[in-house]
Design a protein around this motif. Structure first.
Motif, PDB file in Angstrom:
ATOM      1  N   CYS A  13      20.874   6.544  11.481  1.00 56.58           N
ATOM      2  CA  CYS A  13      19.676   5.338  12.388  1.00 56.58           C
ATOM      3  C   CYS A  13      18.148   5.700  12.040  1.00 56.58           C
ATOM      4  N   GLY A  14      18.261   6.799  12.483  1.00 52.67           N
ATOM      5  CA  GLY A  14      16.547   7.255  13.029  1.00 52.67           C
ATOM      6  C   GLY A  14      15.581   7.823  11.891  1.00 52.67           C
ATOM      7  N   LEU A  15      16.284   8.255  10.622  1.00 51.79           N
ATOM      8  CA  LEU A  15      15.940   8.700   9.492  1.00 51.79           C
ATOM      9  C   LEU A  15      15.801   7.974   9.092  1.00 51.79           C
ATOM     10  N   TRP A  16      16.648   6.666   8.825  1.00 56.41           N
ATOM     11  CA  TRP A  16      16.224   5.022   8.120  1.00 56.41           C
ATOM     12  C   TRP A  16      14.816   4.116   8.177  1.00 56.41           C
ATOM     13  N   GLY A  17      15.157   4.787   9.773  1.00 56.77           N
ATOM     14  CA  GLY A  17      14.125   4.203  10.645  1.00 56.77           C
ATOM     15  C   GLY A  17      13.343   5.546  10.008  1.00 56.77           C
ATOM     16  N   ARG A  18      12.712   6.155   9.821  1.00 55.56           N
ATOM     17  CA  ARG A  18      11.546   7.191   9.360  1.00 55.56           C
ATOM     18  C   ARG A  18      10.864   6.316   8.046  1.00 55.56           C
ATOM     19  N   ALA A  19      11.833   6.901   7.411  1.00 48.84           N
ATOM     20  CA  ALA A  19      11.404   6.006   5.904  1.00 48.84           C
ATOM     21  C   ALA A  19      11.315   5.030   5.740  1.00 48.84           C
ATOM     22  N   LEU A  20      11.931   3.710   6.400  1.00 47.53           N
ATOM     23  CA  LEU A  20      11.181   2.420   6.582  1.00 47.53           C
ATOM     24  C   LEU A  20       9.822   2.588   6.470  1.00 47.53           C
ATOM     25  N   GLN A  21       9.287   3.201   7.778  1.00 49.52           N
ATOM     26  CA  GLN A  21       8.074   3.510   8.098  1.00 49.52           C
ATOM     27  C   GLN A  21       6.938   4.350   6.975  1.00 49.52           C
ATOM     28  N   GLU A  22       8.075   5.098   6.570  1.00 49.74           N
ATOM     29  CA  GLU A  22       6.605   5.874   5.544  1.00 49.74           C
ATOM     30  C   GLU A  22       7.134   4.645   4.455  1.00 49.74           C
ATOM     31  N   PHE A  23       7.888   4.201   3.922  1.00 44.20           N
ATOM     32  CA  PHE A  23       7.273   3.289   2.831  1.00 44.20           C
ATOM     33  C   PHE A  23       6.797   1.924   3.267  1.00 44.20           C
ATOM     34  N   ALA A  24       6.254   1.995   4.641  1.00 40.68           N
ATOM     35  CA  ALA A  24       5.089   0.589   4.841  1.00 40.68           C
ATOM     36  C   ALA A  24       3.677   1.209   4.825  1.00 40.68           C
ATOM     37  N   GLU A  25       3.437   2.452   4.866  1.00 44.71           N
ATOM     38  CA  GLU A  25       2.111   3.182   5.407  1.00 44.71           C
ATOM     39  C   GLU A  25       2.227   2.745   4.063  1.00 44.71           C
ATOM     40  N   MET A  26       3.289   4.086   2.595  1.00 40.14           N
ATOM     41  CA  MET A  26       2.757   3.882   1.319  1.00 40.14           C
ATOM     42  C   MET A  26       2.486   3.142   1.025  1.00 40.14           C
ATOM     43  N   ALA A  27       3.293   1.481   0.993  1.00 46.59           N
ATOM     44  CA  ALA A  27       3.159   0.167   0.268  1.00 46.59           C
ATOM     45  C   ALA A  27       1.609  -0.085   0.362  1.00 46.59           C
ATOM     46  N   ALA A  28       1.081   0.043   1.206  1.00 49.24           N
ATOM     47  CA  ALA A  28      -0.102  -0.672   2.334  1.00 49.24           C
ATOM     48  C   ALA A  28      -1.323   0.101   1.957  1.00 49.24           C
ATOM     49  N   TRP A  29      -1.159   0.850   1.533  1.00 54.12           N
ATOM     50  CA  TRP A  29      -2.019   2.276   0.951  1.00 54.12           C
ATOM     51  C   TRP A  29      -1.952   1.512  -0.414  1.00 54.12           C
ATOM     52  N   LEU A  30      -1.322   1.717  -1.295  1.00 55.40           N
ATOM     53  CA  LEU A  30      -1.311   1.049  -2.872  1.00 55.40           C
ATOM     54  C   LEU A  30      -1.803  -0.653  -2.550  1.00 55.40           C
ATOM     55  N   GLY A  31      -2.156  -1.400  -1.327  1.00 53.76           N
ATOM     56  CA  GLY A  31      -2.085  -2.415  -1.127  1.00 53.76           C
ATOM     57  C   GLY A  31      -0.971  -3.250  -1.980  1.00 53.76           C
ATOM     58  N   ASP A  32       0.405  -3.564  -1.226  1.00 57.79           N
ATOM     59  CA  ASP A  32       1.247  -4.343  -1.646  1.00 57.79           C
ATOM     60  C   ASP A  32       2.009  -4.309   0.144  1.00 57.79           C
ATOM     61  N   GLU A  33       1.534  -5.329   0.914  1.00 66.64           N
ATOM     62  CA  GLU A  33       1.757  -5.651   2.076  1.00 66.64           C
ATOM     63  C   GLU A  33       2.876  -6.257   1.716  1.00 66.64           C
ATOM     64  N   GLY A  34       2.921  -6.757   1.140  1.00 70.10           N
ATOM     65  CA  GLY A  34       4.296  -7.933   1.450  1.00 70.10           C
ATOM     66  C   GLY A  34       5.545  -6.959   0.843  1.00 70.10           C
ATOM     67  N   ARG A  35       5.745  -5.628   0.405  1.00 71.91           N
ATOM     68  CA  ARG A  35       6.623  -4.710   1.254  1.00 71.91           C
ATOM     69  C   ARG A  35       6.492  -3.763   1.989  1.00 71.91           C
ATOM     70  N   ALA A  36       5.099  -3.884   2.753  1.00 75.69           N
ATOM     71  CA  ALA A  36       5.198  -3.463   3.248  1.00 75.69           C
ATOM     72  C   ALA A  36       5.659  -3.786   4.532  1.00 75.69           C
ATOM     73  N   ALA A  37       5.121  -5.593   5.231  1.00 76.06           N
ATOM     74  CA  ALA A  37       5.731  -6.420   5.859  1.00 76.06           C
ATOM     75  C   ALA A  37       7.167  -5.996   5.915  1.00 76.06           C
ATOM     76  N   TRP A  38       7.820  -5.760   4.763  1.00 73.57           N
ATOM     77  CA  TRP A  38       9.734  -5.988   4.527  1.00 73.57           C
ATOM     78  C   TRP A  38       9.686  -5.454   5.513  1.00 73.57           C
ATOM     79  N   ALA A  39       9.633  -3.986   5.426  1.00 74.49           N
ATOM     80  CA  ALA A  39       9.761  -2.646   5.661  1.00 74.49           C
ATOM     81  C   ALA A  39       9.880  -2.783   7.427  1.00 74.49           C
ATOM     82  N   ARG A  40       8.408  -2.731   8.183  1.00 73.23           N
ATOM     83  CA  ARG A  40       7.930  -3.647   9.382  1.00 73.23           C
ATOM     84  C   ARG A  40       9.019  -3.809   9.905  1.00 73.23           C
ATOM     85  N   GLY A  41       9.742  -4.962   9.289  1.00 72.60           N
ATOM     86  CA  GLY A  41      10.206  -6.120   9.666  1.00 72.60           C
ATOM     87  C   GLY A  41      11.787  -5.486  10.067  1.00 72.60           C
ATOM     88  N   MET A  42      12.316  -4.842   8.515  1.00 68.42           N
ATOM     89  CA  MET A  42      13.591  -4.180   8.934  1.00 68.42           C
ATOM     90  C   MET A  42      13.474  -3.121  10.175  1.00 68.42           C
TER      91      MET A  42
END
Length: 795
Positions: free
Chosen positions: A514-543
């Protein structure tokens, strides 16, 4: 020029793209006859290239199914191609000009076809495609045309150059080379064309047949002999450097016994003479016993059949070894045994020095171990499997980013491993037999791969590269969604949830997973936001928010730690460093608990060396136990330790997560002292790191975390922004008096020297330290208690 020419085209200017998309001019070729029997088939191909003068550049590209080695005028030029899923297979590209001369040039190739999947090779489907039976293709751009592979080449099968596989783990047994069927000067003598267009041979043997074209055929496509060819490649240029071979002679220590000073990895070289038909067999050994080679069940061997002259023969496959036992036939003289090393180059002059010589040695050993495990991909070890495991390589990559100015392999690893199954999960190991068979998955290994993508984002900062990888990252994250329970936790995740070789309970809800999945969700959100994809970033933050809320169920308030697991029977009492570290790096532990979790992570008196392969006693560091064991088939044994009071200690691989957690909790100062734990592994091997504290292979790159941390934590150098255009330099000496070193970044080396009272920096990029901004260049910053005296403003 004796080769046929395709349409003429000017040579591109230096630095421009030499090979535009579209159909190649070179044709897939092979030998017309077939080797008797099964196993590997090896073909020798050659052609003469006549030149009035040598152009400044002769860009060439080439590929093979399965592998090849290319010589020009007797000099090895290229080996490849790099391992990849055949749908993503790159070609190799080299400049032939340095190897050519005016007049006649001998171009020679050994190409070989494996008869099935290997740990380092994944075949395409054999259906309706004769490339599967072996194929090689080359084209080189000349000043006035092209030199290409076609039916004007000579090609012959080499009987006696096969292999027999006896060990499923390593995918090998005995490799054979028969010198009687290939003249010593075959790659330097010039091929000739006899009367009637039949191929002759200036070596003086019976003659070589002409090559035959291979066609890539699929249903609905009659096939053609020129790439691009189904199933997809070659698609693009070689993404990584070629190895720079160095021959290392083994020392003869006794009759038939040869030893290296340390583990070496490369092709085997045998220099021997004897009567025709006599043989020399080299049995490699990962381990020494009493200073002498002691081959084991997973160690392979290489047999050379002599032709009556003194010959130097070289294996086609790579071997890792510390020594070798040599068996020679009657009348045979062995003049030498060696290894032609073929590891990925380390460039740029990175270094680490400190007031503790033991830590300097630990840094060196880790760098050496990752080098041993860097070939055409990051591999688990050179001495046995040589598989590209998806999760292992995250440590290799981080060591390269911190210590090697050549980041191409570090960047290629996430791209090569981005080979998802139809459900989004990545294979356990890619571009080999494991991906081909797809018999199970290691879910947490794909989460370590997500971290590797995030590392590339931070160090390289290439938007196209990260944007291309993000769909695969999302696929991995979404693979876990069906396993979410009502509390947002991952429960009963199938497959092999490994974590590492320690005794970490993974039944039901696994805290570390669960901790590793949590880290991956946060990292995905950070990279998606950097690329301007706030929709996917918001999904990952919600998860992540739902996961963090549910993760409270794993908190054991009575013991002040997170439990390893949660099942229908309730929260378990077993706990590990893994669960505490993953809770921090995954953003699941409230900040107010960090200090307590640091205590749990560093209370060595409460730690226990427990491994499932040792079901009833500690796995003593420095020992020699198996790393797997029966539990892989029958399940985990019950704990033998006091789960109320003791915490399972992480094995070397997961220690990168433990150290990251300490740094995130503001205790990077503890890392230097913790790196001294690796001294226990010196008892098994003094020059490369063991797979675990207690056993396994002795050259496992995933155990090299201290080499990264002595740079990233002790010297404190890492990117402050994606792409490393700005550095962050926050040293944490801990108990050390001083440390210094040179650290690679895209702009050059960052030099850092730190004591308790002073930080000296010479950086080609701006950097941040202590809350302040510093311009590129030289700076000397006073420190008080390890912190900068001035901590704000721009310098």
């Amino acid at each position: 020029m004796t080769n046929s020419l395709a349409d003429r085209a000017p040579i591109p200017a230096p630095g421009s793209h030499a090979f535009p998309p579209g159909r190649w001019r070179g044709r897939w070729i092979w030998a017309a006859e077939r080797a008797p029997g099964g196993g590997r088939e090896v073909v020798a191909l050659r052609r003469t290239l006549d030149l009035a003068s040598v152009p400044d550049r002769v860009p060439a590209r080439m590929a093979a199914l399965s592998r090849y080695a290319l010589w020009v005028n007797g000099t090895e030029v290229s080996r490849g191609p790099v391992r990849a899923n055949p749908r993503q297979q790159p070609y190799d590209d080299v400049d032939l000009a340095p190897y050519l001369r005016p007049g006649a040039n001998a171009v020679a190739v050994l190409a070989w076809r494996y008869d099935g999947p290997k740990p380092w090779w994944m075949p395409p489907s054999p259906l309706a495609n004769d490339l599967h039976e072996g194929a090689f293709v080359l084209e080189a751009r000349l000043a006035d045309g092209w030199f290409v592979s076609d039916e004007s080449w000579q090609a012959r099968v080499l009987p006696g150059w096969g292999d027999n596989v006896v060990d499923r783990l390593s995918g090998r047994g005995e490799e054979h080379v028969d010198c009687r069927v290939l003249p010593a000067a075959w790659c330097t003598a010039l091929a000739s064309t006899g009367a009637g267009g039949q191929a002759g041979d200036s070596c003086g043997d019976a003659g070589w047949p002409a090559a035959t074209a291979r066609r890539a055929m699929t249903t609905g496509e009659p096939g053609r002999a020129e790439p691009p060819s189904f199933p997809g490649g070659p698609l693009g240029a070689r993404p990584i450097a070629q190895a720079a071979p160095v021959e290392v002679a083994l020392r003869r220590t006794a009759a038939g016994a040869y030893v290296a000073d340390r583990i070496e990895s490369g092709t085997l070289v045998v220099d021997a003479s004897g009567p025709p038909g006599a043989s020399v067999t080299v049995r490699v050994a990962e381990f020494l016993a009493g200073g002498e080679p002691a081959p084991g069940e997973h160690d392979a061997c290489f047999t050379v059949t002599l032709d009556g002259t003194r010959r130097t023969a070289e294996s086609l496959d790579l071997y890792g070894l510390h020594g070798a036992l040599v068996e020679a036939g009657d009348g045979v003289t062995v003049h030498g045994i060696g290894v032609r090393t073929r590891t990925y180059p380390v460039t740029g002059g990175a270094a680490f020095r400190c007031s503790d010589p033991v830590l300097e040695r630990i840094w060196e050993i880790g760098r050496r171990t990752v080098t041993l495990c860097s070939a055409d991909a990051y591999i688990d070890c050179p001495t046995r499997e040589q598989r590209a495991w998806v999760g292992d390589a995250v440590v290799h990559q981080m060591v390269d980013f911190a210590t090697n100015s050549d980041w191409r392999l570090a960047r290629w690893y996430p791209r090569m491993a981005a080979s998802p199954r139809s459900d989004g999960m990545l294979p356990m190991a890619v571009a080999g037999d494991v991906e081909y068979a797809d018999f199970t998955v290691i879910p947490d290994w794909s989460l370590h791969w997500v971290h590797a993508v995030w590392n590339s984002y931070r160090y390289v900062g290439d938007r196209d590269e990260i944007g291309g990888l993000l769909p695969a990252v999302e696929g991995v994250l979404r693979w876990f969604l069906p396993f979410r329970n009502a509390d947002g936790l991952l429960e009963d995740v199938f497959g092999w949830v490994l974590i590492d070789w320690a005794s970490v309970t993974t039944d039901g809800v696994c805290a570390a997973l669960c901790g590793l999945w949590g880290r991956a969700l946060q990292e995905f959100a950070e990279m998606a936001a950097w690329l301007g994809d706030e929709g996917r970033a918001a999904w990952a933050r919600g998860m992540h928010r739902q996961l963090a809320a549910g993760f409270e169920l794993l908190w054991d308030a009575e013991r002040g730690r997170y439990a390893d697991s949660l099942t229908e029977g309730g929260r378990g009492t077993a706990a590990s460093q893994h669960a505490q570290a993953a809770a921090i790096v995954g953003g699941l532990a409230p900040r107010e608990r960090w200090a307590r979790l640091v205590e749990v992570l560093t209370d060595t008196a409460a730690h226990v060396d427990a491994a499932f392969s040792s079901p009833d006693a500690p796995a003593v560091p420095g020992g020699d136990l198996p790393v797997g064991g029966a539990y892989l088939r029958i399940g985990h044994p019950e704990p033998w330790w006091d789960t109320d009071k003791q915490v399972v200690r992480a094995q070397p691989f997961f220690r990168y997560v433990v150290h990251d957690a300490l740094a995130a909790a503001g205790r990077a100062d503890l890392v230097a002292g913790l790196c001294l734990d690796w001294t226990a592994a010196l008892e098994r091997c003094a020059t490369s790191w063991s797979e675990t504290w207690y056993g396994g292979t002795v050259s496992h790159g995933w155990s090299s975390t201290p080499t990264r941390d002595l740079v990233v934590r002790v010297l404190g150098v890492e990117p402050a922004e994606p792409g490393f255009g700005v550095a962050r330099i926050e040293p944490a000496l801990g108990a050390l008096d001083s440390a210094s070193g040179e650290v690679p970044c895209p702009a050059g080396l960052i030099a850092v020297a730190v004591t308790g009272t002073r930080l000296d920096v010479d950086s080609p990029v701006p950097f941040r330290h202590g809350g302040g901004e510093y311009a590129a260049g030289r700076h000397s910053i006073p420190l008080a208690g390890g912190r900068s005296v001035a901590s704000d403003g721009v310098r």
